[in-house]
Motif scaffolding. Structure first.
Motif, PDB file in Angstrom:
ATOM      1  N   MET A 130       0.836  -1.212   0.000  1.00 40.47           N
ATOM      2  CA  MET A 130       0.000   0.000   0.000  1.00 40.47           C
ATOM      3  C   MET A 130       0.865   1.254   0.000  1.00 40.47           C
ATOM      4  SD  MET A 130      -2.983  -1.031  -0.309  1.00 40.47           S
ATOM      5  CE  MET A 130      -3.724   0.591  -0.169  1.00 40.47           C
ATOM      6  N   ILE A 133       1.574   1.917  -3.549  1.00 37.28           N
ATOM      7  CA  ILE A 133       0.421   2.290  -4.372  1.00 37.28           C
ATOM      8  C   ILE A 133      -0.139   3.664  -3.999  1.00 37.28           C
ATOM      9  CG2 ILE A 133      -1.963   1.648  -4.929  1.00 37.28           C
ATOM     10  CD1 ILE A 133      -1.103  -1.289  -4.515  1.00 37.28           C
ATOM     11  N   THR A 134      -0.302   3.908  -2.698  1.00 37.53           N
ATOM     12  CA  THR A 134      -1.033   5.097  -2.245  1.00 37.53           C
ATOM     13  C   THR A 134      -0.424   6.417  -2.743  1.00 37.53           C
ATOM     14  OG1 THR A 134      -1.748   3.873  -0.284  1.00 37.53           O
ATOM     15  CG2 THR A 134      -1.987   6.277  -0.228  1.00 37.53           C
ATOM     16  N   ALA A 138      -3.025   8.759  -4.516  1.00 37.65           N
ATOM     17  CA  ALA A 138      -3.584   9.825  -3.671  1.00 37.65           C
ATOM     18  C   ALA A 138      -2.622  10.975  -3.440  1.00 37.65           C
ATOM     19  CB  ALA A 138      -4.018   9.236  -2.323  1.00 37.65           C
ATOM     20  N   LYS A 140       1.035  12.724  -1.887  1.00 38.95           N
ATOM     21  CA  LYS A 140       1.781  12.660  -0.633  1.00 38.95           C
ATOM     22  C   LYS A 140       1.272  13.716   0.346  1.00 38.95           C
ATOM     23  CE  LYS A 140       5.815  10.985  -3.153  1.00 38.95           C
ATOM     24  NZ  LYS A 140       7.217  11.186  -3.545  1.00 38.95           N
ATOM     25  N   ASN A 158       9.088   7.745  -4.379  1.00 34.85           N
ATOM     26  CA  ASN A 158       8.356   6.523  -4.083  1.00 34.85           C
ATOM     27  C   ASN A 158       9.230   5.318  -4.415  1.00 34.85           C
ATOM     28  OD1 ASN A 158       6.274   4.934  -3.281  1.00 34.85           O
ATOM     29  ND2 ASN A 158       5.034   5.196  -5.131  1.00 34.85           N
TER      30      ASN A 158
END
Length: 438
Positions: A130, A133-134, A138, A140, A158
């Motif tokens: 996750m 992916i996040t 979405a 930071k 990332n």
């Protein structure tokens, strides 16, 4: 008292003690949750209740055996131990899967310890997956990760690249939190006192704690953890080779396959297919040399395949193949049987022609100077030499050559076993599959 009467009394005493034996040694250890501790042992309560009866039964049985003079080796009973096959994590389609046999010793502690480690690794990998992916979906967090050095969250890349960017204090916090989770729940307490992975924390909003629902949730967690372990390794692999957490494989410029993936002969459905990894070293000369050999073998096999087919369909040339020995074309059998009939001069001619083709075109020149298989000869009636058309024709030739290599081997196989180039399989009387007639 006679020996027979004494034996009867002893047998009766042993029969009276039989329930004691059934209660203590006839245990089948079937583990469900915490019951795996059985493993052929007995509980203190049952031992204390049945000890006198067991002692009496043992003494009586021994006395009877001695009196009858039939003392032998004691019979060893087999206890079926299914300590782990009903545990959490035993799921379809594999069931209880232990390919390395780590649990074949039946050590309950070791099994539960491994299961605890597996569950914790799965949880970490679910968070890590996750974490990959996040941020991509979405975004930071706003603001600073470390205000003292003006390090913003958006400054942290990332994926694997973040390892060198996270400050030392961040790593200390993560390690300290992991240690806190272990120590506060009691180190190894989930293995020794509770169930593997039970750290004493109950997730909110999960009010239904029926045994069936709890079992299902725990199995789902284990399955998701296993999936996450595979997923995060795949993400690390992609990240490490492409340089980005969600990198494009086109960025993997160091791929040893990059040099060959757009070459002639790379065709659907397999694409670039090199199951033995012969071209993984990226050696361009070796690749082109193999492709040249493949194309030439394909051409020979196309001629050989037509050589099998044509005489069967169109017949053979009239006249003599070798007038000096009165050998006619029709005297040459079709297929493998021709090998022994063709005169030596015929073999010399064929070998000489093959050598002429190689030398006149420049030995290995198609590999070193031109393209593999280009012997400097242009087929007539092929006037359209547009690059796309030429590419298509060359790919067709390679594909046909590959098909011919398979075809001629099949023809050799049929010919060798049936005795004829177009032999009937009924002639293969030595087949091990042929039914034996009594």
């Amino acid at each position: 008292m006679s020996r027979a009467q004494t034996a009867a009394v002893a047998a009766a005493a042993a029969a009276a003690a039989a329930p004691a034996f059934l209660a203590t040694s006839g245990v089948k250890a079937v583990a469900s949750g915490h019951s795996a501790q059985l493993r052929g042992s007995q509980t203190a309560g049952s031992a204390s209740l049945s000890a006198p009866a067991a002692l009496l039964g043992s003494a009586s049985a021994l006395l009877a055996a001695q009196i009858c003079g039939k003392v032998g080796k004691p019979r060893r009973s087999m206890t079926v131990v299914t300590a782990f096959e009903n545990e959490l994590g035993v799921q379809a389609p594999l069931g209880f899967w232990d390919p390395l046999g780590l649990s074949k010793d039946g050590d309950v502690y070791s099994f539960k310890r491994r299961r605890s480690v597996e569950i914790k690794h799965g949880r970490i990998c679910m968070l890590a997956t996750m974490g990959y992916i996040t941020p991509e979906i979405a975004g930071k967090f706003p603001g600073y990760l470390d205000p003292t050095i003006k390090l913003k969250f958006e400054d942290i890349p990332n994926g694997l690249a973040a390892i060198s960017k996270v400050p030392l204090a961040g790593w200390i916090q993560m390690i300290a939190y992991a240690g806190f989770c272990e120590i506060s729940a009691g180190y190894d307490a989930d293995v020794n006192k509770r169930t593997p992975g039970d750290m004493g924390w109950k997730p909110p909003l999960f009010g239904n704690n029926s045994p069936e629902m709890k079992q299902r949730r725990l199995n789902v967690e284990i399955a998701n953890g296993r999936l996450a372990m595979m997923a995060i390794i795949g993400m690390f692999f992609q990240d490490g080779l492409t340089g980005q957490a969600w990198g494009d494989w086109a960025n993997y410029t160091d791929s040893p396959l990059r040099a060959f993936e757009n070459e002639l002969g790379v065709q659907a459905p397999l694409g670039f297919w090199d199951p033995l990894g012969l071209s993984k070293d990226g050696d361009v000369y070796s690749f082109k040399r193999r492709r040249s050999v493949e194309i030439k073998h394909g051409r020979i096999c196309m001629l050989a395949t037509m050589g099998y087919i044509t005489p069967e369909v169109a017949g053979k040339f009239p006249g003599y193949l070798d007038p000096t020995i009165k050998l006619k074309f029709e005297d040459i059998p079709n297929g493998l049987a021709a090998i022994s009939k063709v005169p030596l001069a015929g073999w010399i001619q064929m070998i000489a022609y093959a050598g002429f083709c190689e030398i006149s075109a420049g030995y290995d020149a198609d590999v070193n100077k031109r393209t593999p298989g280009d012997m400097g000869w242009k087929p007539p009636l092929f006037g359209n030499n547009a690059p796309e058309m030429k590419q298509r024709r060359l790919n067709v030739e390679i594909a046909n050559g590959r098909l011919a290599m398979m075809a001629i081997i099949g023809m050799f196989f049929q010919d060798g076993l049936t005795g004829q180039a177009w032999g009937d399989w009924a002639n293969y009387t030595d087949s091990p599959l042929r039914a034996k007639v009594a």
